[in-house]
Scaffold this motif. Sequence first.
Motif, PDB file in Angstrom:
ATOM      1  N   MET A  78      11.681   4.895  -2.976  1.00 19.32           N
ATOM      2  CA  MET A  78      10.304   4.074  -2.261  1.00 19.32           C
ATOM      3  C   MET A  78       9.623   3.794  -2.936  1.00 19.32           C
ATOM      4  O   MET A  78       8.988   1.946  -3.625  1.00 19.32           O
ATOM      5  CB  MET A  78       9.443   4.412  -0.946  1.00 19.32           C
ATOM      6  N   ALA A  79       8.913   4.578  -4.600  1.00 13.58           N
ATOM      7  CA  ALA A  79       8.206   3.993  -5.620  1.00 13.58           C
ATOM      8  C   ALA A  79       8.645   2.850  -6.394  1.00 13.58           C
ATOM      9  O   ALA A  79       7.647   1.728  -5.962  1.00 13.58           O
ATOM     10  CB  ALA A  79       7.833   5.131  -6.626  1.00 13.58           C
ATOM     11  N   GLY A 103       3.320  11.679   3.190  1.00 18.14           N
ATOM     12  CA  GLY A 103       2.081  11.567   2.252  1.00 18.14           C
ATOM     13  C   GLY A 103       2.785  10.922   1.102  1.00 18.14           C
ATOM     14  O   GLY A 103       2.058  10.545   0.397  1.00 18.14           O
ATOM     15  N   ALA A 104       3.321  11.560   0.722  1.00 12.57           N
ATOM     16  CA  ALA A 104       4.870  11.531  -0.169  1.00 12.57           C
ATOM     17  C   ALA A 104       5.080   9.951  -0.632  1.00 12.57           C
ATOM     18  O   ALA A 104       4.786   9.347  -2.021  1.00 12.57           O
ATOM     19  CB  ALA A 104       5.821  12.469  -0.260  1.00 12.57           C
ATOM     20  N   VAL A 105       5.437   8.972   1.007  1.00  9.36           N
ATOM     21  CA  VAL A 105       5.385   8.141   0.816  1.00  9.36           C
ATOM     22  C   VAL A 105       4.066   6.953   0.476  1.00  9.36           C
ATOM     23  O   VAL A 105       4.354   6.294  -0.054  1.00  9.36           O
ATOM     24  CB  VAL A 105       6.403   7.010   1.816  1.00  9.36           C
ATOM     25  N   VAL A 109       4.138   4.249  -2.990  1.00  5.34           N
ATOM     26  CA  VAL A 109       3.861   3.096  -2.305  1.00  5.34           C
ATOM     27  C   VAL A 109       2.163   2.302  -2.761  1.00  5.34           C
ATOM     28  O   VAL A 109       2.389   1.197  -2.778  1.00  5.34           O
ATOM     29  CB  VAL A 109       4.395   2.562  -1.114  1.00  5.34           C
ATOM     30  N   SER A 110       1.466   3.587  -2.317  1.00  6.93           N
ATOM     31  CA  SER A 110       0.106   2.405  -2.169  1.00  6.93           C
ATOM     32  C   SER A 110       0.019   2.153  -3.439  1.00  6.93           C
ATOM     33  O   SER A 110      -0.892   0.428  -3.771  1.00  6.93           O
ATOM     34  CB  SER A 110      -1.108   3.414  -1.383  1.00  6.93           C
ATOM     35  N   PRO A 111      -0.322   2.724  -4.459  1.00  4.79           N
ATOM     36  CA  PRO A 111      -1.105   2.063  -5.623  1.00  4.79           C
ATOM     37  C   PRO A 111      -1.138   0.788  -6.074  1.00  4.79           C
ATOM     38  O   PRO A 111      -1.138   0.023  -6.813  1.00  4.79           O
ATOM     39  CB  PRO A 111      -0.524   3.374  -6.933  1.00  4.79           C
ATOM     40  N   HIS A 112       0.508   0.228  -5.902  1.00  5.43           N
ATOM     41  CA  HIS A 112       1.616  -0.346  -6.093  1.00  5.43           C
ATOM     42  C   HIS A 112       0.672  -1.762  -5.327  1.00  5.43           C
ATOM     43  O   HIS A 112       0.612  -2.985  -5.891  1.00  5.43           O
ATOM     44  CB  HIS A 112       3.261  -1.019  -5.828  1.00  5.43           C
ATOM     45  N   LEU A 113       0.646  -1.712  -4.681  1.00  5.43           N
ATOM     46  CA  LEU A 113      -0.408  -2.743  -3.504  1.00  5.43           C
ATOM     47  C   LEU A 113      -1.576  -3.415  -3.695  1.00  5.43           C
ATOM     48  O   LEU A 113      -2.547  -3.211  -3.946  1.00  5.43           O
ATOM     49  CB  LEU A 113       0.371  -2.316  -1.897  1.00  5.43           C
ATOM     50  N   ILE A 120       1.368   0.207   6.717  1.00 10.36           N
ATOM     51  CA  ILE A 120       1.179   0.853   7.644  1.00 10.36           C
ATOM     52  C   ILE A 120       2.240   2.066   8.132  1.00 10.36           C
ATOM     53  O   ILE A 120       3.400   1.399   7.916  1.00 10.36           O
ATOM     54  CB  ILE A 120       0.788   0.000   8.972  1.00 10.36           C
ATOM     55  N   PRO A 121       2.148   3.134   7.522  1.00  7.91           N
ATOM     56  CA  PRO A 121       3.460   3.949   6.890  1.00  7.91           C
ATOM     57  C   PRO A 121       3.915   4.083   8.304  1.00  7.91           C
ATOM     58  O   PRO A 121       3.389   4.371   8.972  1.00  7.91           O
ATOM     59  CB  PRO A 121       3.208   5.291   6.093  1.00  7.91           C
ATOM     60  N   GLY A 122       4.880   5.015   8.975  1.00  6.56           N
ATOM     61  CA  GLY A 122       5.901   4.878  10.085  1.00  6.56           C
ATOM     62  C   GLY A 122       6.664   5.845   9.823  1.00  6.56           C
ATOM     63  O   GLY A 122       7.468   6.011   8.630  1.00  6.56           O
TER      64      GLY A 122
END
Lengths: 311, 311
Positions: A78-79, A103-105, A109-113, A120-122
Amino acid sequence: MPALYSRVAFIGLGLIASSMALAMRRAGLVESYTGHARSAETRATALDLGLIDTVHDSAAAAVQGADLVVLAVPVGAMAAIAQEIAPHLAHGATLTDVGSVKGAVIDAVSPHLPGSVQFIPGHPLAGTEHSGPAAGFAELFDNRWCILTPFEDVSADAVARLRALWEGMGANVDLMDAPHHDLVLAVTSHAPHLIAYTMVGVADDLRRVTDSEVIKYSAAGFRDFTRIAASDPTMWRDVFLNNKAATLEILGRFTEELFALQRAIRREDGDHLHAYFTRTRAIRRGIVEAGQDTDAPDFGRAALRKGTPRD
Amino acid sequence: MPALYSRVAFIGLGLIASSMALAMRRAGLVESYTGHARSAETRATALDLGLIDTVHDSAAAAVQGADLVVLAVPVGAMAAIAQEIAPHLAHGATLTDVGSVKGAVIDAVSPHLPGSVQFIPGHPLAGTEHSGPAAGFAELFDNRWCILTPFEDVSADAVARLRALWEGMGANVDLMDAPHHDLVLAVTSHAPHLIAYTMVGVADDLRRVTDSEVIKYSAAGFRDFTRIAASDPTMWRDVFLNNKAATLEILGRFTEELFALQRAIRREDGDHLHAYFTRTRAIRRGIVEAGQDTDAPDFGRAALRKGTPRD
Ligand SMILES: NC(=O)c1ccc[n+]([C@@H]2O[C@H](COP(=O)([O-])OP(=O)(O)OC[C@H]3O[C@@H](n4cnc5c(N)ncnc54)[C@H](OP(=O)(O)O)[C@@H]3O)[C@@H](O)[C@H]2O)c1
Ligand SMILES: NC(=O)c1ccc[n+]([C@@H]2O[C@H](COP(=O)([O-])OP(=O)(O)OC[C@H]3O[C@@H](n4cnc5c(N)ncnc54)[C@H](OP(=O)(O)O)[C@@H]3O)[C@@H](O)[C@H]2O)c1
């Protein structure tokens, strides 16, 4: 129902993405479908099967113009993908994923957005031991749960729309925070998978019992473990590496309990064993009553379900 | 096919005995059926369901005149019943049992028997998580294995006839010695059952994850454990107490392996995990190829099999 999104881009075109595409098409939830997968073979298969209308050689190209992007790759991938697609995401697009760990996803992912993207993680709690684009089926999510773990600053409208999408695919939706998701899943899925892999490995190791005996006499119990232990190695490696703390905590409790039961066997404490085995029946009853499994005697599987590949 | 026995007496009228009666009737393998169970209620149900033609209040009365006697009670109940019926067994009768453990049953039963009786211990590797006389179905043994563990001094004719009976009920028959049976079953059935019971117990204990969450989110993995852990507490208590050495040996190996995998997770040794999970897939393939399970994606169980109680 009018379409909820105009264009969905799937990154990763395996079991989950292909099932989502089929479930979305079944209900007409999205206007157009595109996607990307690592290998040319998977991309061609997804196109051939009519899962997506167009395909792209890169994730960055696939997400352009999509108002919904679904990350459906193993958690460990994902990263890098988030980093690659971030500059190409449409303004206001919703980004979601289906990873088995939250949590790990989120950390990956978040830092790049960019701030304009609604992340919205699912996690749909549905799967099979098969993988790849041809393994999908539209009914996979029917009557199953999908957990979303949105942050507080995400738009309520975006969450409501993604919820409606999952409901349109047949699922029931629940919201919770990511750490709780990861603990719950460590109990209901991650620890059981590791245990099943371990037991099948032990059987394979044991030289006094041959593999062919294990295979022949595998009725009831072990057979179910082998099914679990046939799940995709890459996916599960990533799950354990990315839900390390919760999985290790549950495994710690598991070995404690197992030692207590082993001691009861050694001491021939039949009452302890009987009481323990009686208590665990109640949970099964709850699962059947909640409609999450059937009460049909599955061990029996007398008539192997050859004609009904997906029931 | 002419009947193989003129009169069968079942001691114990639960899942296994009722399935045997139905499978024997399906193929006309026996001329008349009688039996005994502990409770009046079970005896009445077995008669009402037409499993047996006549019923007896005592095991001693039930075995009189029977040329085949089947002990189908929990393993821990075998000794007392053998002692009770021994003086009443017909000369030359075949006595068999269906207990999930063989060494301990032989130790419990053999000392009581007169020399004229042919004792051939047996174990059909088929069952479900349900019990009682109404749980049986004729197809339970179709394409399943039944293991017989006869002594060398037993009549070859008697073994051949009992083998034909099991084959007539749809099973494949294998012969082996009792200690090997108990080791094989510790791997393929007994240890997996204890592990499933343990994991379900851990889930039930964990206060931070509620039982209702465990039930709701039980898709894939845990759900299969709950099915296994719904099996009869008395039967399984008796199995563990009576196959103590082999079960503890396998559990010892299991915890060793589990610790190695836990350490790999802690150290983030993804290669070790991936290699382990790849190896276990091969066993699953073997089981499907051997026709002992279907390759249908069972985790998916998307359309819960409500209308097909026995597939
Ligand atoms: N299977 C389940 O039971 C289940 C249930 C719920 C959630 N999930 C989660 O869903 C996600 C996908 O699982 P799945 O079962 O659909 O897996 P899958 O069938 O193995 O498919 C994975 C897909 O990801 C692609 N992929 C892998 N690495 C990639 C990379 N570095 N760049 C681009 N594409 C890449 C693969 O492409 P190639 O085919 O070209 O390699 C494939 O299309 C995972 O995060 C998993 O945790 C799985
Ligand atoms: N279930 C499986 O998956 C499976 C598979 C293979 C082998 N086995 C073996 O088959 C045997 C029977 O199992 P099952 O599943 O058929 O069990 P079940 O459905 O629980 O039936 C057990 C029967 O034994 C009777 N019984 C219990 N204690 C007794 C006693 N002291 N005297 C007389 N009758 C007594 C019970 O009578 P009441 O109903 O009146 O209590 C009942 O009719 C066990 O030895 C088990 O290890 C089971």
